[in-house]
Design a protein around this motif. Structure first.
Motif, PDB file in Angstrom:
ATOM      1  N   PRO A 170      -0.247   5.897  14.527  1.00 31.26           N
ATOM      2  CA  PRO A 170      -1.257   6.433  13.603  1.00 31.26           C
ATOM      3  C   PRO A 170      -1.088   7.921  13.305  1.00 31.26           C
ATOM      4  CG  PRO A 170      -2.282   4.937  15.156  1.00 31.26           C
ATOM      5  CD  PRO A 170      -0.860   5.086  15.600  1.00 31.26           C
ATOM      6  N   ILE A 171      -0.788   8.732  14.318  1.00 32.17           N
ATOM      7  CA  ILE A 171      -0.682  10.179  14.079  1.00 32.17           C
ATOM      8  C   ILE A 171       0.544  10.506  13.222  1.00 32.17           C
ATOM      9  CG2 ILE A 171       0.665  10.782  16.137  1.00 32.17           C
ATOM     10  CD1 ILE A 171      -2.332  12.765  14.726  1.00 32.17           C
ATOM     11  N   ALA A 172       1.640   9.754  13.407  1.00 29.95           N
ATOM     12  CA  ALA A 172       2.846   9.988  12.613  1.00 29.95           C
ATOM     13  C   ALA A 172       2.611   9.638  11.149  1.00 29.95           C
ATOM     14  CB  ALA A 172       4.012   9.178  13.174  1.00 29.95           C
ATOM     15  N   ILE A 173       1.950   8.495  10.903  1.00 32.01           N
ATOM     16  CA  ILE A 173       1.636   8.092   9.530  1.00 32.01           C
ATOM     17  C   ILE A 173       0.695   9.111   8.896  1.00 32.01           C
ATOM     18  CG2 ILE A 173       0.579   6.318   8.079  1.00 32.01           C
ATOM     19  CD1 ILE A 173       1.377   4.251  10.206  1.00 32.01           C
ATOM     20  N   LEU A 174      -0.288   9.557   9.671  1.00 33.18           N
ATOM     21  CA  LEU A 174      -1.271  10.531   9.178  1.00 33.18           C
ATOM     22  C   LEU A 174      -0.590  11.823   8.730  1.00 33.18           C
ATOM     23  CD1 LEU A 174      -4.431  10.739   9.003  1.00 33.18           C
ATOM     24  CD2 LEU A 174      -4.329  11.951  11.171  1.00 33.18           C
ATOM     25  N   ILE A 175       0.288  12.349   9.562  1.00 31.26           N
ATOM     26  CA  ILE A 175       0.988  13.598   9.239  1.00 31.26           C
ATOM     27  C   ILE A 175       1.869  13.407   8.005  1.00 31.26           C
ATOM     28  CG2 ILE A 175       2.754  15.212  10.042  1.00 31.26           C
ATOM     29  CD1 ILE A 175       1.620  14.751  12.905  1.00 31.26           C
ATOM     30  N   LEU A 176       2.555  12.277   7.935  1.00 31.61           N
ATOM     31  CA  LEU A 176       3.410  11.992   6.782  1.00 31.61           C
ATOM     32  C   LEU A 176       2.599  11.959   5.489  1.00 31.61           C
ATOM     33  CD1 LEU A 176       6.137  11.130   5.564  1.00 31.61           C
ATOM     34  CD2 LEU A 176       5.530   8.767   6.108  1.00 31.61           C
ATOM     35  N   LEU A 177       1.438  11.317   5.527  1.00 36.41           N
ATOM     36  CA  LEU A 177       0.599  11.224   4.334  1.00 36.41           C
ATOM     37  C   LEU A 177       0.040  12.580   3.919  1.00 36.41           C
ATOM     38  CD1 LEU A 177      -1.339   7.911   5.087  1.00 36.41           C
ATOM     39  CD2 LEU A 177       0.511   8.247   3.457  1.00 36.41           C
ATOM     40  N   VAL A 178      -0.297  13.415   4.904  1.00 38.60           N
ATOM     41  CA  VAL A 178      -0.771  14.773   4.587  1.00 38.60           C
ATOM     42  C   VAL A 178       0.315  15.556   3.863  1.00 38.60           C
ATOM     43  CG1 VAL A 178      -1.435  17.000   5.580  1.00 38.60           C
ATOM     44  CG2 VAL A 178      -2.479  14.903   6.443  1.00 38.60           C
ATOM     45  N   ILE A 179       1.534  15.461   4.374  1.00 38.67           N
ATOM     46  CA  ILE A 179       2.657  16.173   3.750  1.00 38.67           C
ATOM     47  C   ILE A 179       2.871  15.681   2.312  1.00 38.67           C
ATOM     48  CG2 ILE A 179       5.163  16.522   3.825  1.00 38.67           C
ATOM     49  CD1 ILE A 179       4.908  16.366   6.911  1.00 38.67           C
ATOM     50  N   ILE A 180       2.860  14.362   2.138  1.00 37.88           N
ATOM     51  CA  ILE A 180       3.028  13.797   0.797  1.00 37.88           C
ATOM     52  C   ILE A 180       1.902  14.257  -0.126  1.00 37.88           C
ATOM     53  CG2 ILE A 180       3.020  11.654  -0.551  1.00 37.88           C
ATOM     54  CD1 ILE A 180       4.388  10.309   1.866  1.00 37.88           C
ATOM     55  N   GLY A 181       0.678  14.254   0.393  1.00 34.40           N
ATOM     56  CA  GLY A 181      -0.473  14.666  -0.407  1.00 34.40           C
ATOM     57  C   GLY A 181      -0.414  16.113  -0.831  1.00 34.40           C
ATOM     58  N   LYS A 182       0.150  16.965   0.043  1.00 35.05           N
ATOM     59  CA  LYS A 182       0.278  18.391  -0.292  1.00 35.05           C
ATOM     60  C   LYS A 182       1.402  18.622  -1.299  1.00 35.05           C
ATOM     61  CE  LYS A 182      -2.876  19.904   2.628  1.00 35.05           C
ATOM     62  NZ  LYS A 182      -4.141  20.535   2.158  1.00 35.05           N
ATOM     63  N   ILE A 183       2.483  17.859  -1.152  1.00 38.81           N
ATOM     64  CA  ILE A 183       3.627  18.008  -2.059  1.00 38.81           C
ATOM     65  C   ILE A 183       3.282  17.493  -3.463  1.00 38.81           C
ATOM     66  CG2 ILE A 183       5.994  17.224  -2.533  1.00 38.81           C
ATOM     67  CD1 ILE A 183       6.458  17.179   0.478  1.00 38.81           C
ATOM     68  N   ILE A 184       2.502  16.408  -3.496  1.00 38.48           N
ATOM     69  CA  ILE A 184       2.117  15.798  -4.780  1.00 38.48           C
ATOM     70  C   ILE A 184       0.591  15.850  -4.900  1.00 38.48           C
ATOM     71  CG2 ILE A 184       2.394  13.774  -6.282  1.00 38.48           C
ATOM     72  CD1 ILE A 184       4.591  12.815  -4.358  1.00 38.48           C
ATOM     73  N   PRO A 185       0.022  16.978  -5.365  1.00 39.81           N
ATOM     74  CA  PRO A 185      -1.442  17.132  -5.424  1.00 39.81           C
ATOM     75  C   PRO A 185      -2.151  16.054  -6.243  1.00 39.81           C
ATOM     76  CG  PRO A 185      -0.343  19.237  -5.775  1.00 39.81           C
ATOM     77  CD  PRO A 185       0.730  18.188  -5.798  1.00 39.81           C
ATOM     78  N   SER A 186      -1.502  15.568  -7.303  1.00 39.35           N
ATOM     79  CA  SER A 186      -2.136  14.539  -8.130  1.00 39.35           C
ATOM     80  C   SER A 186      -2.375  13.259  -7.330  1.00 39.35           C
ATOM     81  CB  SER A 186      -1.279  14.234  -9.361  1.00 39.35           C
ATOM     82  OG  SER A 186       0.021  13.798  -8.974  1.00 39.35           O
ATOM     83  N   LEU A 187      -1.477  12.972  -6.385  1.00 40.74           N
ATOM     84  CA  LEU A 187      -1.645  11.840  -5.483  1.00 40.74           C
ATOM     85  C   LEU A 187      -2.582  12.210  -4.337  1.00 40.74           C
ATOM     86  CD1 LEU A 187      -0.863   8.987  -4.497  1.00 40.74           C
ATOM     87  CD2 LEU A 187       1.129  10.011  -3.380  1.00 40.74           C
ATOM     88  N   GLY A 188      -2.423  13.432  -3.822  1.00 34.92           N
ATOM     89  CA  GLY A 188      -3.244  13.892  -2.706  1.00 34.92           C
ATOM     90  C   GLY A 188      -4.725  13.901  -3.012  1.00 34.92           C
ATOM     91  N   ALA A 189      -5.082  14.201  -4.269  1.00 38.54           N
ATOM     92  CA  ALA A 189      -6.497  14.243  -4.648  1.00 38.54           C
ATOM     93  C   ALA A 189      -7.169  12.892  -4.434  1.00 38.54           C
ATOM     94  CB  ALA A 189      -6.629  14.666  -6.116  1.00 38.54           C
ATOM     95  N   HIS A 190      -6.398  11.818  -4.594  1.00 33.24           N
ATOM     96  CA  HIS A 190      -6.946  10.472  -4.395  1.00 33.24           C
ATOM     97  C   HIS A 190      -6.778   9.986  -2.961  1.00 33.24           C
ATOM     98  CE1 HIS A 190      -7.601   9.646  -8.700  1.00 33.24           C
ATOM     99  NE2 HIS A 190      -6.509  10.362  -8.896  1.00 33.24           N
TER     100      HIS A 190
END
Length: 221
Positions: A170-190
């Protein structure tokens, strides 16, 4: 196997239902620009706050079934570590339930900002931050502890998981998703407003895929 599969689908259902509720509670096009002092809530309708609250609360108990699924997937390898994952998972979603149950109320307070004395309004926000937002920090620690036990159990072998599943704690997936969300703000907003639910949707999906493959292998043996 059938019970383990059923419990996994209940966990998957929880991630979808609670995710929908939390999305209604938190999302607006202005969420990333107005994160300070919960200001983003003023862009969320009162109807969405109420609907999101009840949907999330209804879905939350199914997460406990999901963690029984994880326990059953791990216990053949190491019963003690599987029990740690189960217990800590229950704690995580008990804490998370208290937090998410408070979001509609603080959202409503934000909507009342202009009708409340400024000092009183600030006091209410400070009280909420001190008693509820601290739970988010606790939850991150709990998920990290859970993930350590999850990874250790898988790497020791004997579980229903292939060892590569250790990379998807869970923590690895969580960190990965945070990174993706920061790199792609349009996706991160959702995605970022419902991050824990997206994390567990991926976790339960991968777990069910591995269970399906294991069942196929047993049938073909």
């Amino acid at each position: 196997m059938k019970l383990t599969k059923f419990l996994g689908y209940l966990g998957l259902f929880a991630s979808l239902l609670v995710g929908l509720g939390e999305y209604l509670l938190h999302y607006s096009p202005d969420i990333l620009e107005h994160s300070k002092d919960y200001e983003f809530f003023k862009y969320v309708s009162l109807g969405n706050l109420s609907m999101g609250h009840y949907i999330a609360i209804i879905g939350l108990p199914f997460y406990f079934a999901g963690y029984i699924h994880i326990y059953r997937m791990l216990k053949s390898g190491n019963e003690m570590l599987a029990r740690v994952v189960l217990a800590v998972g229950f704690i995580a979603f008990a804490v998370g339930g208290v937090w998410i149950g408070s979001r509609a109320s603080i959202g409503n307070v934000v909507h009342l900002k202009n009708s409340i004395d400024a000092t009183t309004y600030t006091t209410l926000l400070d009280h909420y931050t001190g008693h509820m937002e601290v739970l988010v920090k606790i939850l991150r620690i709990v998920i990290a502890v859970l993930s350590i036990a999850f990874i250790t159990a898988i790497l020791k072998g004997g579980t229903y998981y292939k060892k590569w599943m250790a990379f998807f704690s869970p923590i690895a997936i969580l960190i990965l998703l945070v990174i993706i969300g920061k790199i792609i703000p349009s996706l991160g907003a959702h995605m970022l407003p419902i991050l824990m639910n997206v994390t567990h949707f991926m976790l339960f999906t991968l777990s069910l895929i591995q269970l399906k493959n294991l069942t196929k292998n047993h049938q073909n043996a």
